[in-house]
Design a protein around this motif. Structure first.
Motif, PDB file in Angstrom:
ATOM      1  N   LYS A 146     -10.059  36.737  32.737  1.00  0.00           N
ATOM      2  CA  LYS A 146     -10.191  36.658  34.193  1.00  0.00           C
ATOM      3  C   LYS A 146     -10.014  38.058  34.788  1.00  0.00           C
ATOM      4  CE  LYS A 146      -8.334  31.949  34.440  1.00  0.00           C
ATOM      5  NZ  LYS A 146      -9.504  31.259  35.005  1.00  0.00           N
ATOM      6  N   PRO A 147     -10.937  38.500  35.638  1.00  0.00           N
ATOM      7  CA  PRO A 147     -10.845  39.853  36.190  1.00  0.00           C
ATOM      8  C   PRO A 147      -9.688  39.999  37.164  1.00  0.00           C
ATOM      9  CG  PRO A 147     -12.625  38.656  37.249  1.00  0.00           C
ATOM     10  CD  PRO A 147     -12.124  37.779  36.131  1.00  0.00           C
ATOM     11  N   VAL A 148      -9.126  41.180  37.185  1.00  0.00           N
ATOM     12  CA  VAL A 148      -8.031  41.529  38.102  1.00  0.00           C
ATOM     13  C   VAL A 148      -8.397  42.819  38.814  1.00  0.00           C
ATOM     14  CG1 VAL A 148      -5.605  42.219  38.286  1.00  0.00           C
ATOM     15  CG2 VAL A 148      -6.266  40.421  36.659  1.00  0.00           C
ATOM     16  N   ILE A 149      -8.200  42.838  40.121  1.00  0.00           N
ATOM     17  CA  ILE A 149      -8.357  44.062  40.900  1.00  0.00           C
ATOM     18  C   ILE A 149      -7.021  44.363  41.551  1.00  0.00           C
ATOM     19  CG2 ILE A 149      -9.622  45.266  42.713  1.00  0.00           C
ATOM     20  CD1 ILE A 149     -11.466  44.368  40.503  1.00  0.00           C
ATOM     21  N   GLN A 150      -6.482  45.535  41.310  1.00  0.00           N
ATOM     22  CA  GLN A 150      -5.270  45.962  41.986  1.00  0.00           C
ATOM     23  C   GLN A 150      -5.643  46.721  43.261  1.00  0.00           C
ATOM     24  OE1 GLN A 150      -1.865  47.255  39.274  1.00  0.00           O
ATOM     25  NE2 GLN A 150      -3.630  47.765  38.008  1.00  0.00           N
ATOM     26  N   PHE A 151      -4.817  46.567  44.304  1.00  0.00           N
ATOM     27  CA  PHE A 151      -5.060  47.317  45.527  1.00  0.00           C
ATOM     28  C   PHE A 151      -3.727  47.778  46.109  1.00  0.00           C
ATOM     29  CE2 PHE A 151      -4.612  42.889  46.742  1.00  0.00           C
ATOM     30  CZ  PHE A 151      -3.782  42.929  47.855  1.00  0.00           C
ATOM     31  N   ASP A 152      -3.792  48.832  46.909  1.00  0.00           N
ATOM     32  CA  ASP A 152      -2.609  49.455  47.512  1.00  0.00           C
ATOM     33  C   ASP A 152      -1.629  49.903  46.430  1.00  0.00           C
ATOM     34  OD1 ASP A 152      -1.141  50.326  49.883  1.00  0.00           O
ATOM     35  OD2 ASP A 152       0.295  48.764  49.357  1.00  0.00           O
ATOM     36  N   LYS A 153      -0.596  49.117  46.134  1.00  0.00           N
ATOM     37  CA  LYS A 153       0.357  49.494  45.090  1.00  0.00           C
ATOM     38  C   LYS A 153      -0.109  48.926  43.749  1.00  0.00           C
ATOM     39  CE  LYS A 153       3.711  47.800  47.526  1.00  0.00           C
ATOM     40  NZ  LYS A 153       5.053  47.309  47.936  1.00  0.00           N
ATOM     41  N   TYR A 154      -0.091  49.759  42.719  1.00  0.00           N
ATOM     42  CA  TYR A 154      -0.668  49.348  41.444  1.00  0.00           C
ATOM     43  C   TYR A 154       0.154  49.890  40.280  1.00  0.00           C
ATOM     44  CZ  TYR A 154      -2.505  54.137  41.275  1.00  0.00           C
ATOM     45  OH  TYR A 154      -2.616  55.506  41.257  1.00  0.00           O
ATOM     46  N   SER A 155      -0.165  49.373  39.103  1.00  0.00           N
ATOM     47  CA  SER A 155       0.471  49.840  37.870  1.00  0.00           C
ATOM     48  C   SER A 155      -0.587  50.419  36.939  1.00  0.00           C
ATOM     49  CB  SER A 155       1.182  48.685  37.169  1.00  0.00           C
ATOM     50  OG  SER A 155       1.612  49.079  35.878  1.00  0.00           O
ATOM     51  N   ASP A 156      -0.326  51.599  36.412  1.00  0.00           N
ATOM     52  CA  ASP A 156      -1.233  52.216  35.443  1.00  0.00           C
ATOM     53  C   ASP A 156      -1.160  51.537  34.083  1.00  0.00           C
ATOM     54  OD1 ASP A 156      -2.704  54.178  36.801  1.00  0.00           O
ATOM     55  OD2 ASP A 156      -0.988  55.535  36.816  1.00  0.00           O
ATOM     56  N   GLY A 191       9.495  56.747  50.209  1.00  0.00           N
ATOM     57  CA  GLY A 191       9.802  55.416  49.702  1.00  0.00           C
ATOM     58  C   GLY A 191      10.456  55.491  48.334  1.00  0.00           C
ATOM     59  N   LEU A 192      10.316  54.426  47.573  1.00  0.00           N
ATOM     60  CA  LEU A 192      10.906  54.378  46.235  1.00  0.00           C
ATOM     61  C   LEU A 192      10.241  55.396  45.316  1.00  0.00           C
ATOM     62  CD1 LEU A 192      11.126  50.522  45.876  1.00  0.00           C
ATOM     63  CD2 LEU A 192      13.064  52.077  45.997  1.00  0.00           C
ATOM     64  N   GLU A 193      11.037  56.038  44.488  1.00  0.00           N
ATOM     65  CA  GLU A 193      10.536  57.131  43.656  1.00  0.00           C
ATOM     66  C   GLU A 193       9.580  56.678  42.549  1.00  0.00           C
ATOM     67  OE1 GLU A 193      13.532  60.360  42.850  1.00  0.00           O
ATOM     68  OE2 GLU A 193      14.913  58.820  43.587  1.00  0.00           O
ATOM     69  N   ASN A 194       9.606  55.376  42.199  1.00  0.00           N
ATOM     70  CA  ASN A 194       8.751  54.887  41.112  1.00  0.00           C
ATOM     71  C   ASN A 194       7.526  54.126  41.616  1.00  0.00           C
ATOM     72  OD1 ASN A 194      10.260  52.743  42.093  1.00  0.00           O
ATOM     73  ND2 ASN A 194      10.290  51.670  40.138  1.00  0.00           N
ATOM     74  N   VAL A 195       7.277  54.118  42.928  1.00  0.00           N
ATOM     75  CA  VAL A 195       6.125  53.415  43.505  1.00  0.00           C
ATOM     76  C   VAL A 195       5.021  54.433  43.759  1.00  0.00           C
ATOM     77  CG1 VAL A 195       5.284  52.075  45.471  1.00  0.00           C
ATOM     78  CG2 VAL A 195       7.553  51.599  44.498  1.00  0.00           C
ATOM     79  N   GLN A 196       3.816  54.129  43.281  1.00  0.00           N
ATOM     80  CA  GLN A 196       2.753  55.131  43.254  1.00  0.00           C
ATOM     81  C   GLN A 196       2.384  55.683  44.624  1.00  0.00           C
ATOM     82  OE1 GLN A 196       1.597  56.234  40.206  1.00  0.00           O
ATOM     83  NE2 GLN A 196       0.774  57.894  41.469  1.00  0.00           N
ATOM     84  N   ASN A 197       2.305  54.823  45.654  1.00  0.00           N
ATOM     85  CA  ASN A 197       1.921  55.387  46.950  1.00  0.00           C
ATOM     86  C   ASN A 197       2.992  56.315  47.507  1.00  0.00           C
ATOM     87  OD1 ASN A 197       3.752  53.442  47.814  1.00  0.00           O
ATOM     88  ND2 ASN A 197       2.254  52.234  48.942  1.00  0.00           N
ATOM     89  N   SER A 198       4.265  56.050  47.190  1.00  0.00           N
ATOM     90  CA  SER A 198       5.341  56.968  47.586  1.00  0.00           C
ATOM     91  C   SER A 198       5.214  58.293  46.837  1.00  0.00           C
ATOM     92  CB  SER A 198       6.708  56.344  47.295  1.00  0.00           C
ATOM     93  OG  SER A 198       6.900  55.161  48.022  1.00  0.00           O
TER      94      SER A 198
END
Length: 343
Positions: A146-156, A191-198
């Motif tokens: 099943k396809p997944v699209i991440q948006f805004d905050k994501y995990s590599d 923001g949080l140091e481990n969140v990509q947009n931060s």
């Protein structure tokens, strides 16, 4: 024929003296079916209020025509804009959107994903929570094809397409504007140091200071844990009452900026004359603040629209080349009174 029950495809075929497959093909205007037959079948169907059994059709196709969407918050201007874009794209293609919120909790995100997988959604749109580090519950969708699209905050950790704001570009432009307005000691409530947009907004902030040879100090970069108005107030107070106070504050979101502005108003500091304030997100509230808040427009509607279009494209084509690409929606600077010292 009785009209007390909904007619079926078999009823149409029997009444018109044609096969069920011919009736089906005529309704869907397949090539090879004469215009006369198409008109006859469609007119009959319309007259008798025929409604296709989409559940049966989708069962045969092994599809539910339902997309799962997981967001940190539903009642949030930015995410509600994303949801609006996603709904428009899904509806246009005949899909339903099943929406769940996580309240930034990894456990709630896991439960939402498991419920959607059990409900056999065709694919998943997700913005991960601030707490999420283990993404195995999302990987399960990919393992089932099943396809997944991440948006805004994501995990590599997940090899999926990602549709995001160009946070680096937005932050760099915001700080560059502050510098052009004459501010030289610029803090960043992050923001949080481990969140990509931060991470990306912090990188944009730092690079803008480097580009203009301005000072940087670790104490000018406090990190929010919940991204709240209260944290904005507390960190603005901490920064302005320090031995080396900044003359401008770039905030991770407009909500944090609102808290900072509340402190500055209470402490009788003039904005933008004494200190400038810049937000990020362009919430509606930023226009009605006093003074109005300069901020970065993230184009949430476009993110939701594009992410959903990409997911549906993947569902319809099974195009494996869609995997792991990153689509960045360019942000725009919204200049208002909180930073405007020069004409």
């Amino acid at each position: 024929m009785s009209e007390k029950r909904r007619i079926t495809l078999k009823d149409i075929a029997r009444e018109l003296g044609i096969s069920v497959s011919t009736a089906s093909r005529a309704l869907n205007e397949y090539p090879g079916i004469s215009e006369e037959t198409i008109k006859m079948v469609q007119d009959f169907a319309k007259k008798h209020n025929y409604v296709p059994n989409s559940i049966a059709v989708n069962f045969r196709k092994n599809k539910t025509m339902t997309i799962g969407m997981v967001v940190p918050e539903v009642v949030h201007y930015y995410f509600s804009s994303i949801i609006s874009g996603a709904l428009d794209a899904a509806t246009k293609k005949g899909y339903r959107l099943l929406i769940s919120q996580t309240e930034e909790k990894a456990e709630l995100e896991m439960h939402a994903c498991h419920a959607m997988l059990a409900g056999n959604v065709d694919g998943l749109l997700i913005s991960i929570s601030n707490e999420t580090s283990d993404v195995s519950h999302i990987q399960e969708f990919l393992d089932e094809g099943k396809p997944v699209i991440q948006f805004d905050k994501y995990s590599d950790k997940l090899k999926t397409p990602k549709v995001i704001t160009d946070d680096y570009q937005g932050a760099h432009g915001a700080v560059k504007h502050l510098i052009e307005q004459g501010y030289k000691k610029i803090a960043h409530i992050n923001g949080l140091e481990n969140v990509q947009n931060s991470v990306d907004r912090l990188a944009g902030y730092r690079q803008a200071l480097i580009d203009h040879h301005l000072e940087q100090h670790p104490e000018w970069i406090p990190h929010c844990q919940q991204i709240t108005e209260e944290e904005g107030y507390r960190f603005a107070k901490q920064l302005l009452e320090s031995k080396n106070p900044p003359d401008a504050i770039f905030c991770i979101t407009d909500l944090v900026a609102l808290g900072a502005m509340n402190y500055l108003r209470e402490s009788n500091r003039k904005v933008p004359e004494e200190i400038g304030v810049m937000g990020f997100s362009n919430w509606k509230i930023s226009e009605v603040m006093q003074p109005s808040l300069s901020t970065v427009e993230q184009h949430g509607y476009q993110i939701g629209l594009r992410a959903t279009e990409l997911l549906i494209e993947s569902l319809q084509s099974n195009d494996k080349s869609l995997r792991d690409q990153k689509i960045e929606i360019q942000s725009d600077l919204m200049i208002r009174n909180s930073t405007l010292r020069k004409g």
